[in-house]
Design an enzyme around this catalytic site. Structure first.
Site, PDB file in Angstrom:
ATOM      1  N   ILE A  80       0.845  -1.197   0.000  1.00 12.07           N
ATOM      2  CA  ILE A  80       0.000   0.000   0.000  1.00 12.07           C
ATOM      3  C   ILE A  80       0.878   1.243   0.000  1.00 12.07           C
ATOM      4  O   ILE A  80       1.807   1.360   0.808  1.00 12.07           O
ATOM      5  CB  ILE A  80      -0.910   0.021   1.241  1.00 12.07           C
ATOM      6  CG1 ILE A  80      -1.775  -1.233   1.300  1.00 12.07           C
ATOM      7  CG2 ILE A  80      -1.784   1.269   1.253  1.00 12.07           C
ATOM      8  CD1 ILE A  80      -2.499  -1.430   2.623  1.00 12.07           C
ATOM      9  N   CYS A  81       0.591   2.162  -0.901  1.00 11.45           N
ATOM     10  CA  CYS A  81       1.307   3.431  -0.950  1.00 11.45           C
ATOM     11  C   CYS A  81       0.375   4.535  -0.476  1.00 11.45           C
ATOM     12  O   CYS A  81      -0.565   4.924  -1.172  1.00 11.45           O
ATOM     13  CB  CYS A  81       1.786   3.725  -2.375  1.00 11.45           C
ATOM     14  SG  CYS A  81       2.625   5.319  -2.529  1.00 11.45           S
TER      15      CYS A  81
END
Length: 264
Positions: free
Chosen positions: A95-96
């Site tokens: 996840i960014c």
């Protein structure tokens, strides 16, 4: 249940996490259910419901947060375990989001992190895409992007088996962090407990950590000996009780006859 090892986390961090997880279990954020790994307390699982009005609606996405040995000074790493078509989620599930990177603050709790991740499903950021195809599609043709996302959701994001009820409270109790022996014996509602004899008293921990004895099952209450052990009624005691009841019944009959004679 296997006891959590928690070798990677210092005791004060474990204690704070135990409080947070218990709070998340008792008062979960909207659309989020949290679970813990029985073998390693530094892995936090969560099921996130796809928000209404998005291509992820009706889907349930399982993710995990990995807490390093220097948490909370460094942010946890977030990964989606359920495949998802999203600009800010890589093909390996990473996840960014800024909250888990440059905007991280040690005072931010797990509740805040999980809420931000769910908000990412509502408002993606294609400018910082890990999935370039999804990011480009979102910017150029939203309908096509939404169609792809819905297909992924329908195939991969089917409802998951629910986390065991009371699992968090059970695991945090097993940690033995700043808790008395009485507190450790407390068991979360819904957790599996060994079957006790109906005569045996069960001990439940109050919020203040003090324990109070309560009957383990609804049934006839028997006298307790000096040592606190339960005294079962003997045959002679039962016979005496039956005889006493019969005498009382006969007395009532005699009283009733006397009243009838007075009326005459």
């Amino acid at each position: 249940m296997a006891m959590a090892t928690n070798e990677n986390l210092p005791p004060n961090v474990i204690k704070q996490l135990a409080k947070e997880l218990k709070n998340l279990d008792e008062s979960p954020p909207e659309g989020i259910q949290v679970g813990v790994n029985d073998d390693d307390f530094s892995i936090i699982y969560a099921d996130i419901e796809g928000p209404a009005g998005t291509p992820y609606e009706n889907g349930v996405f399982r993710m995990k947060l990995l807490l390093s040995h220097d948490f909370p000074h460094s942010p946890p790493k977030g990964y989606f375990l359920t495949r998802i078509f999203h600009p800010n989620i890589a093909s390996n599930g990473e996840i960014c989001v800024n909250t888990l990177k440059k905007d991280w603050n040690p005072s931010l709790g797990l509740r805040h992190v999980l809420t931000v991740v769910r908000c990412l499903l509502i408002e993606p950021f294609p400018e910082s895409a890990l999935n370039e195809q999804a990011g480009k599609m979102l910017l150029e043709n939203y309908e096509e992007y939404a169609r792809h996302a819905r297909i992924y959701t329908g195939i991969h994001a089917k409802p998951k088996p629910k986390f065991k009820s009371g699992a968090i409270s059970e695991s945090t109790t097993a940690l033995n962090v700043g808790q008395s022996i009485g507190d450790q014996k407390s068991v979360a509602v819904g957790a599996a407990v060994p079957v006790q004899s109906p005569l045996a008293p069960c001990t439940t921990a109050s919020k203040g950590g003090n324990s109070q004895d309560q009957p383990a099952a609804v049934g006839p209450m028997h006298e307790t000996g000096v040592s606190g052990s339960v005294v079962a009624p003997t045959a002679s005691t039962l016979k005496k009780d039956v005889g006493l009841a019969k005498v009382q019944a006969d007395k009532k009959k005699i009283d009733a006859r006397k009243k009838s004679l007075k009326r005459l």
